[in-house]
Structure formats: structure tokens, C-alpha cells
Design a protein around this motif. Structure first.
Motif, PDB file in Angstrom:
ATOM      1  N   GLN A  82       0.827  -1.205   0.000  1.00 38.82           N
ATOM      2  CA  GLN A  82       0.000   0.000   0.000  1.00 38.82           C
ATOM      3  C   GLN A  82       0.863   1.258   0.000  1.00 38.82           C
ATOM      4  OE1 GLN A  82      -2.417  -0.766   3.503  1.00 38.82           O
ATOM      5  NE2 GLN A  82      -4.215  -1.100   2.242  1.00 38.82           N
ATOM      6  N   SER A  83       1.938   1.225   0.753  1.00 42.92           N
ATOM      7  CA  SER A  83       2.846   2.365   0.788  1.00 42.92           C
ATOM      8  C   SER A  83       3.441   2.620  -0.594  1.00 42.92           C
ATOM      9  CB  SER A  83       3.958   2.111   1.809  1.00 42.92           C
ATOM     10  OG  SER A  83       4.924   3.139   1.781  1.00 42.92           O
ATOM     11  N   LEU A  84       3.797   1.549  -1.281  1.00 42.05           N
ATOM     12  CA  LEU A  84       4.366   1.705  -2.622  1.00 42.05           C
ATOM     13  C   LEU A  84       3.310   2.193  -3.612  1.00 42.05           C
ATOM     14  CD1 LEU A  84       6.632  -1.476  -2.776  1.00 42.05           C
ATOM     15  CD2 LEU A  84       7.320   0.892  -2.359  1.00 42.05           C
ATOM     16  N   PHE A  85       2.075   1.700  -3.483  1.00 41.93           N
ATOM     17  CA  PHE A  85       0.997   2.211  -4.348  1.00 41.93           C
ATOM     18  C   PHE A  85       0.837   3.715  -4.151  1.00 41.93           C
ATOM     19  CE2 PHE A  85      -1.281  -2.126  -3.762  1.00 41.93           C
ATOM     20  CZ  PHE A  85      -0.434  -2.719  -4.683  1.00 41.93           C
TER      21      PHE A  85
ATOM     22  N   HIS B 105       1.543   6.630  -6.916  1.00 41.88           N
ATOM     23  CA  HIS B 105       0.448   7.523  -7.298  1.00 41.88           C
ATOM     24  C   HIS B 105       0.841   8.974  -7.099  1.00 41.88           C
ATOM     25  CE1 HIS B 105      -3.481   9.614  -6.413  1.00 41.88           C
ATOM     26  NE2 HIS B 105      -3.709   9.111  -7.608  1.00 41.88           N
ATOM     27  N   GLN B 106       1.452   9.285  -5.967  1.00 44.34           N
ATOM     28  CA  GLN B 106       1.869  10.650  -5.679  1.00 44.34           C
ATOM     29  C   GLN B 106       2.948  11.129  -6.644  1.00 44.34           C
ATOM     30  OE1 GLN B 106       2.991  10.269  -1.585  1.00 44.34           O
ATOM     31  NE2 GLN B 106       0.867  10.076  -0.869  1.00 44.34           N
ATOM     32  N   SER B 107       3.741  10.185  -7.165  1.00 43.56           N
ATOM     33  CA  SER B 107       4.804  10.539  -8.107  1.00 43.56           C
ATOM     34  C   SER B 107       4.305  10.641  -9.539  1.00 43.56           C
ATOM     35  CB  SER B 107       5.932   9.497  -8.035  1.00 43.56           C
ATOM     36  OG  SER B 107       6.489   9.455  -6.731  1.00 43.56           O
TER      37      SER B 107
ATOM     38  N   PHE C 124     -13.373   1.176   2.019  1.00 49.40           N
ATOM     39  CA  PHE C 124     -12.183   1.807   1.446  1.00 49.40           C
ATOM     40  C   PHE C 124     -11.726   2.978   2.306  1.00 49.40           C
ATOM     41  CE2 PHE C 124     -12.877   0.396  -3.262  1.00 49.40           C
ATOM     42  CZ  PHE C 124     -12.690  -0.918  -2.871  1.00 49.40           C
ATOM     43  N   ALA C 125     -12.690   3.754   2.793  1.00 52.27           N
ATOM     44  CA  ALA C 125     -12.342   4.904   3.644  1.00 52.27           C
ATOM     45  C   ALA C 125     -11.673   4.444   4.933  1.00 52.27           C
ATOM     46  CB  ALA C 125     -13.590   5.719   3.957  1.00 52.27           C
ATOM     47  N   GLU C 126     -12.152   3.346   5.483  1.00 52.60           N
ATOM     48  CA  GLU C 126     -11.544   2.810   6.699  1.00 52.60           C
ATOM     49  C   GLU C 126     -10.122   2.351   6.435  1.00 52.60           C
ATOM     50  OE1 GLU C 126     -14.244  -0.217   7.916  1.00 52.60           O
ATOM     51  OE2 GLU C 126     -15.711   1.186   8.753  1.00 52.60           O
ATOM     52  N   ILE C 127      -9.892   1.754   5.277  1.00 51.99           N
ATOM     53  CA  ILE C 127      -8.532   1.332   4.914  1.00 51.99           C
ATOM     54  C   ILE C 127      -7.612   2.537   4.837  1.00 51.99           C
ATOM     55  CG2 ILE C 127      -7.135   0.403   3.014  1.00 51.99           C
ATOM     56  CD1 ILE C 127      -9.454  -1.545   2.455  1.00 51.99           C
ATOM     57  N   ARG C 128      -8.088   3.598   4.205  1.00 50.39           N
ATOM     58  CA  ARG C 128      -7.277   4.817   4.109  1.00 50.39           C
ATOM     59  C   ARG C 128      -6.963   5.384   5.489  1.00 50.39           C
ATOM     60  NH1 ARG C 128     -10.014   5.844  -0.858  1.00 50.39           N
ATOM     61  NH2 ARG C 128     -11.880   6.466   0.297  1.00 50.39           N
TER      62      ARG C 128
ATOM     63  N   HIS D 281      -3.277   5.321   6.735  1.00 48.71           N
ATOM     64  CA  HIS D 281      -2.773   6.688   6.558  1.00 48.71           C
ATOM     65  C   HIS D 281      -2.172   6.888   5.168  1.00 48.71           C
ATOM     66  CE1 HIS D 281      -3.453   7.221  10.833  1.00 48.71           C
ATOM     67  NE2 HIS D 281      -2.669   6.193  11.094  1.00 48.71           N
ATOM     68  N   PHE D 282      -2.796   6.245   4.155  1.00 53.02           N
ATOM     69  CA  PHE D 282      -2.373   6.422   2.772  1.00 53.02           C
ATOM     70  C   PHE D 282      -3.511   7.097   2.010  1.00 53.02           C
ATOM     71  CE2 PHE D 282       0.088   2.344   3.628  1.00 53.02           C
ATOM     72  CZ  PHE D 282       1.251   3.018   3.918  1.00 53.02           C
ATOM     73  N   ASP D 283      -3.198   8.205   1.340  1.00 51.66           N
ATOM     74  CA  ASP D 283      -4.215   8.952   0.602  1.00 51.66           C
ATOM     75  C   ASP D 283      -4.235   8.463  -0.835  1.00 51.66           C
ATOM     76  OD1 ASP D 283      -6.132  10.724  -0.165  1.00 51.66           O
ATOM     77  OD2 ASP D 283      -4.780  12.444  -0.315  1.00 51.66           O
ATOM     78  N   ILE D 284      -4.964   7.359  -1.076  1.00 56.36           N
ATOM     79  CA  ILE D 284      -5.065   6.827  -2.426  1.00 56.36           C
ATOM     80  C   ILE D 284      -6.542   6.708  -2.784  1.00 56.36           C
ATOM     81  CG2 ILE D 284      -2.858   5.616  -2.447  1.00 56.36           C
ATOM     82  CD1 ILE D 284      -4.218   3.093  -1.640  1.00 56.36           C
TER      83      ILE D 284
END
Length: 232
Positions: A138-141, A145-147, A167-171, A175-178
Motif C-alpha cells: 500500500q505504501s508503494l501504491f 500515485h503521488q509521483s 475503502f475509507a476505513e482502509i485509508r 494513513h495512505f491517501d489513495i
């Protein structure tokens, strides 16, 4: 760290129990694990081992945690040496999972194979180690995305309100804004990666179907990255 001789001795015994459990897992399988057999190899009477591990299920839990952490440690070490590029790091992570699974088929099978009859892993003990690899993904995703390395679909997928809440709970938890589309594709990436590894480790392809499984896996990685939205 244990600070007294008694605590150090107990920690060493627990380490030995897990090590012997891993050996029996490899030779006998998870369903046949026996505390009596572990006690025999440990060199103690069977009643003595129960002072450390109360049941076969507790031994299985120790082995599950040990396996998840071993896989997580292998992934962390590989990523620490990888180039600072989230796409390449996804490749490194995937190759590391496959390499670990191939080297440790019994432990991989305990984590991702057929469930052991009558055993349910306690979530409060196994959730944190069991999600290390997916959190790393998830961190790499998120970084990719940010890049600007991942292209969004032409139209956003239709997602129901209950699933959008998930999905919102996963975010929030990670703490990943995807966006939702990337969570959907990320889950597909994760499930497909472990599906490909499982098919390889347990020889689901057949022994002579593919001439080069390493090359096949690299092609599968290319396809998964394409699905994720990466365009070289």
C-alpha cells in the motif's frame, strides 16, 4: 530483552519450540503437528512442554506469527537495498515473496494454503504480522500515485456506499491517501501476486507446462503493473 537467567532460559526454550515446530511443519504438515513430538525432540517429557505452550493451536499460532514475521523481514530487507523507485520496489517485493515462498513451502502453505482443520488463527495476535507485506505494498501504491507514475482509469469504477466505507476505513487505518480506483486495483495486485506465487510453489501449472517460470513470473509482474496503471 530477557534480563534474568530464568527469563533468558524461558526465551531460549520458546525459540527452540518454534524451531522444532518449523521442522515438524516441513516434514509432517500442519495438521499433524504434535506437542508430544515437539517435547520428544526438545528432550523433555510431554508434560513439561505444556508449561510453555498450552496446546497444538497455540503452537500453530506461534508458527503463523513466526512465518509472517520471517516473510515481512525478508521483504523489509530487500526493500532497504532496492532503488528508490516505487515501481522497481514493487518488483523487488514481489520477487522476494516468491523467493521466500519457494524456499519455505511448508511455512508459506501454513500462511496462505489450505486452512488447518479445527484451527482459527487469533486475529489479535496475527493481524499485525500478517499485514506487513500488504501495508508495504500500500505504501508503494501511494508513493507511485503521488509521483504521477500511475494512470487513473478513464472513468471511476462504480462503488457502493458500504464498500466505499470500507475503502475509507482502509485509508484511515493505513494513513495512505489513495483513491478508490487504486485501492481496487491494489487489492487485485495483491491477490494476483499471491495467486501466482501459490500456483508456482504448489506446482499448479504442471511440471512441464512452462519452460521458464522465472520469465513467466516477470511477465505476470509486467501485467500486474499495467493493470495498476503504470505505463513505462
Amino acid at each position: 530483552m530477557p534480563t534474568t537467567p530464568r527469563a533468558r532460559a524461558r526465551a531460549q526454550t520458546m525459540t527452540d519450540i518454534v524451531r522444532i515446530g518449523r521442522e515438524h511443519l516441513a516434514t509432517d504438515g500442519a495438521a499433524a503437528l504434535s506437542l508430544r513430538a515437539v517435547a520428544r525432540d526438545l528432550g523433555v517429557v510431554s508434560s513439561a512442554v505444556y508449561r510453555y505452550v498450552s496446546s497444538r493451536d497455540e503452537l500453530l499460532t506461534l508458527l503463523v506469527i513466526d512465518g509472517y514475521n520471517a516473510l515481512g523481514d525478508a521483504v523489509d530487507a530487500a526493500l532497504a537495498d532496492a532503488p528508490d523507485d516505487p515501481i522497481e520496489q514493487m518488483r523487488v517485493l514481489a520477487r522476494t515473496v516468491r523467493r521466500w515462498a519457494t524456499a519455505e513451502p511448508a511455512r508459506y502453505g501454513l500462511l496462505f494454503g489450505t486452512p488447518v482443520p479445527g484451527y482459527d488463527a487469533p486475529a489479535d495476535q496475527t493481524m499485525a504480522p500478517g499485514t506487513r507485506v500488504i501495508i508495504a505494498l500500500q505504501s508503494l501504491f501511494a508513493r507511485a500515485h503521488q509521483s504521477g507514475l500511475l494512470h487513473a482509469p478513464a472513468t471511476d469504477p462504480r462503488i457502493s456506499a458500504p464498500l466505499a466505507t470500507s475503502f475509507a476505513e482502509i485509508r484511515n487505518e493505513a494513513h495512505f491517501d489513495i483513491p478508490d480506483w487504486l485501492i481496487t486495483r491494489g487489492v487485485t495486485f495483491w491477490a494476483s501476486l499471491f495467486g501466482a506465487v501459490t500456483a508456482d510453489v504448489f506446482d499448479m501449472y504442471g511440471t512441464e507446462t512452462f519452460a521458464d517460470r522465472d520469465e513467466l513470473f516477470e511477465l505476470q509482474l509486467d501485467a500486474l503493473l499495467d493493470m495498476l496503471g503504470y505505463r513505462p
